[in-house]
Design an enzyme around this catalytic site. Structure first.
Site, short mmCIF file in Angstrom:
data_model
loop_
_atom_site.label_atom_id
_atom_site.label_comp_id
_atom_site.label_asym_id
_atom_site.label_seq_id
_atom_site.Cartn_x
_atom_site.Cartn_y
_atom_site.Cartn_z
N SER A 1 12.40 42.76 66.10
CA SER A 1 13.15 43.94 65.67
C SER A 1 14.06 44.38 66.82
O SER A 1 13.79 44.09 67.99
CB SER A 1 12.14 45.03 65.35
OG SER A 1 12.75 46.28 65.42
N SER A 2 15.10 45.13 66.47
CA SER A 2 16.03 45.60 67.52
C SER A 2 15.36 46.63 68.44
O SER A 2 15.91 46.93 69.51
CB SER A 2 17.28 46.21 66.88
OG SER A 2 16.90 47.28 66.05
N CYS A 3 14.19 47.14 68.06
CA CYS A 3 13.52 48.13 68.92
C CYS A 3 12.95 47.51 70.20
O CYS A 3 12.44 48.21 71.06
CB CYS A 3 12.45 48.90 68.17
SG CYS A 3 11.04 47.87 67.77
N TYR B 1 4.78 49.34 69.24
CA TYR B 1 5.28 48.34 68.28
C TYR B 1 6.25 47.38 69.00
O TYR B 1 6.17 46.15 68.83
CB TYR B 1 5.99 49.09 67.16
CG TYR B 1 6.62 48.25 66.10
CD1 TYR B 1 5.86 47.62 65.13
CD2 TYR B 1 8.01 48.10 66.04
CE1 TYR B 1 6.46 46.86 64.13
CE2 TYR B 1 8.60 47.34 65.05
CZ TYR B 1 7.83 46.72 64.10
OH TYR B 1 8.42 45.98 63.11
N LYS C 1 6.16 43.29 69.64
CA LYS C 1 7.25 42.38 69.25
C LYS C 1 7.74 41.56 70.46
O LYS C 1 8.06 40.38 70.32
CB LYS C 1 8.41 43.17 68.64
CG LYS C 1 8.09 43.77 67.29
CD LYS C 1 7.91 42.69 66.26
CE LYS C 1 7.73 43.22 64.86
NZ LYS C 1 7.33 42.14 63.93
N HIS D 1 13.39 54.26 55.45
CA HIS D 1 14.53 54.18 56.36
C HIS D 1 15.75 54.89 55.74
O HIS D 1 15.71 55.33 54.59
CB HIS D 1 14.86 52.71 56.65
CG HIS D 1 13.80 52.01 57.43
ND1 HIS D 1 13.28 50.79 57.07
CD2 HIS D 1 13.13 52.37 58.55
CE1 HIS D 1 12.36 50.42 57.94
NE2 HIS D 1 12.24 51.37 58.85
#
Ligand SMILES: NC(=O)c1ccc[n+]([C@@H]2O[C@H](COP(=O)([O-])OP(=O)(O)OC[C@H]3O[C@@H](n4cnc5c(N)ncnc54)[C@H](OP(=O)(O)O)[C@@H]3O)[C@@H](O)[C@H]2O)c1
Length: 327
Positions: A110-112, A139, A143, A186
C-alpha cells in the site's frame, strides 16, 4: 504441450482479489486452474493450515491480495490486530510458497509504506527514509515487512531455487467490490453513498469536510488487477533491469491526482444529484497531496486505462446493485 499454471489468489473475495480473478479469467486462464479459499475455509494466520493447503494444492503462482484492511478509525482502534494478522498472513503464505516450490508470487502492499513527509510524487526510493503516518504505522510496518520478506527470499534462494517474488504498492483504489459502509469506507465509496442518499432524500446540500483543495490519486480496481498480472508476468530480465534486489517494489497509480472538490463534483454528476455541494472549512484537510510516482511501472510497459468518469459510473452501478439488493 504448454503447461497452464495453477494460480492461487489469496483474498479472492476482496475488492482487489476478486478483480484479479476477473482479469485472469478474461485473459483466458481456465477457472479450474485458479485456486481459492474463503477466510472460513482457510485462516491465513494459521501457519499449519496454510502449510497443509500449499502442500495439497501445489500452486505455480500466488497473488497475495489477502489482508486485514481498514480506514483510520479501524487502524487506530485495532493496531494489534492490524500488525499481527498482516504479518502472520504474509509470512505464512510467502514461506509456504517457498517450501512448496512456488516460483512466482506477487505481494500487494500500500502507499502507506512511505514516510508521511515523502517528496511528491512519491518514488519507490522514499521507502524507509522517514517517519510514517502514526495512525496506520503498525499496518505500514507489516506491509514493509512483506516487501522485505519477498526480497530476502529472493536474495537467499532466488539463484539456487529460481524463485521470483515481487511487490506492488497501489494508490487509493475504487470500483466494483468496494466497501460502502457509512463510517468505515474510503473517500469514493463514502461519497457515492452520501450523494445517492442525498438524491433520494431530495437534500438541498451535501457538506464535505475540509476545504476541498487537498489532492488525491485514484485508480480503478480493474486497472490495478491488470497491473498485478502485468508485473507478475514480466520476464525476469526486464524486471531486474528496473528494480534492485533491496529496492524491488513497484508503485501502481494512474499518475494524476485531483482535488477532493473535483471528486465530489464528478460523483455528484455521476449519481445525478442536483443540490449544492458545500465545504465545512472548520474541519481538517489532512495531507494536502498524495501522489505516487508510477514511472517505474510505466517504463515496465503498463499504464492505467480507465478514466475517472467512466470508472465512477461503473462504481456507481456496483453500488446500486448492492444497495438495491439490500434495501
Ligand atoms: N482498497 C484499496 O484502496 C487499497 C489501496 C492500497 C492497497 N490495497 C491493498 O490491496 C490488498 C487487498 O485489499 P482489498 O481492498 O481487496 O481488501 P478487502 O476487500 O478487505 O479484501 C481482503 C481479503 O482478505 C481476506 N482475509 C482477511 N484476513 C484473512 C485471513 N485471516 N484469512 C483468510 N483471508 C483473510 C478477506 O476475507 P474476509 O473479508 O472474509 O475476512 C478479504 O477477502 C491489501 O493488501 C491492501 O493493503 C488496497
Amino acid at each position: 504441450m504448454s503447461h497452464t499454471p495453477k494460480i492461487y489468489v489469496a483474498g479472492h473475495r476482496g475488492m482487489v482479489g476478486s478483480a484479479i480473478v476477473r482479469h485472469l479469467l478474461v485473459q483466458g486462464q481456465p477457472a479450474d486452474r485458479i485456486v481459492t479459499r474463503t477466510h472460513a475455509e482457510l485462516d491465513l494466520t494459521n501457519q499449519v493450515a496454510v502449510n497443509q493447503f500449499f502442500s495439497a494444492e501445489k500452486p505455480d503462482q500466488v497473488y497475495l491480495a489477502a489482508a486485514k484492511v481498514g480506514g483510520i478509525h479501524a487502524n487506530n482502534t485495532y493496531p494489534a490486530e492490524f500488525i499481527y494478522q498482516n504479518l502472520m498472513m504474509q509470512a505464512n503464505i510467502i514461506d509456504a510458497a517457498f517450501r512448496n516450490r512456488v516460483k512466482k508470487l506477487l505481494f500487494l502492499g500500500s502507499s502507506c509504506i512511505y514516510p508521511k513527509l515523502a517528496p511528491q510524487p512519491i518514488q519507490e526510493e522514499a521507502l524507509l527514509t522517514g517517519t510514517l503516518e502514526p495512525t496506520n504505522e503498525p499496518y505500514a510496518i507489516a506491509k514493509i515487512a512483506g516487501i522485505k520478506l519477498c526480497e530476502s527470499y529472493n536474495r537467499q534462494y532466488g539463484a539456487s531455487q529460481g524463485i521470483d517474488y515481487r511487490s506492488v504498492m497501489p494508490t487509493n483504489l475504487y470500483g466494483p467490490g468496494d466497501n460502502y459502509h457509512p463510517e468505515n469506507s474510503h473517500v469514493i465509496p463514502a461519497l457515492i453513498r452520501r450523494f445517492h442518499e442525498a438524491k433520494n432524500n431530495n437534500a438541498l446540500s451535501v457538506t464535505i469536510w475540509g476545504t476541498g483543495t487537498p489532492k488525491r490519486e485514484f485508480l480503478y480496481v480493474d486497472d490495478m488487477a491488470a497491473a498485478c498480472v502485468h508485473v507478475m508476468n514480466l520476464d525476469k530480465t526486464t524486471y531486474d533491469r528496473h528494480t534492485q534486489p533491496m529496492l524491488s517494489h513497484i508503485n501502481v497509480g494512474c499518475g494524476e491526482d485531483i482535488t477532493i472538490r473535483q471528486v465530489a463534483e464528478t460523483i455528484g454528476k455521476t449519481v445525478g444529484y442536483q443540490g449544492q455541494i458545500t465545504f465545512d472549512t472548520s474541519k481538517p484537510d489532512g495531507t494536502l497531496r498524495k501522489l505516487m510516482d508510477s514511472s517505474r511501472l510505466n517504463a515496465l510497459g503498463w499504464k492505467a486505462h480507465m478514466g475517472l468518469e467512466a470508472g465512477l459510473h461503473a462504481a456507481y452501478q456496483d453500488f446500486l446493485t448492492k444497495y438495491v439488493n439490500k434495501n
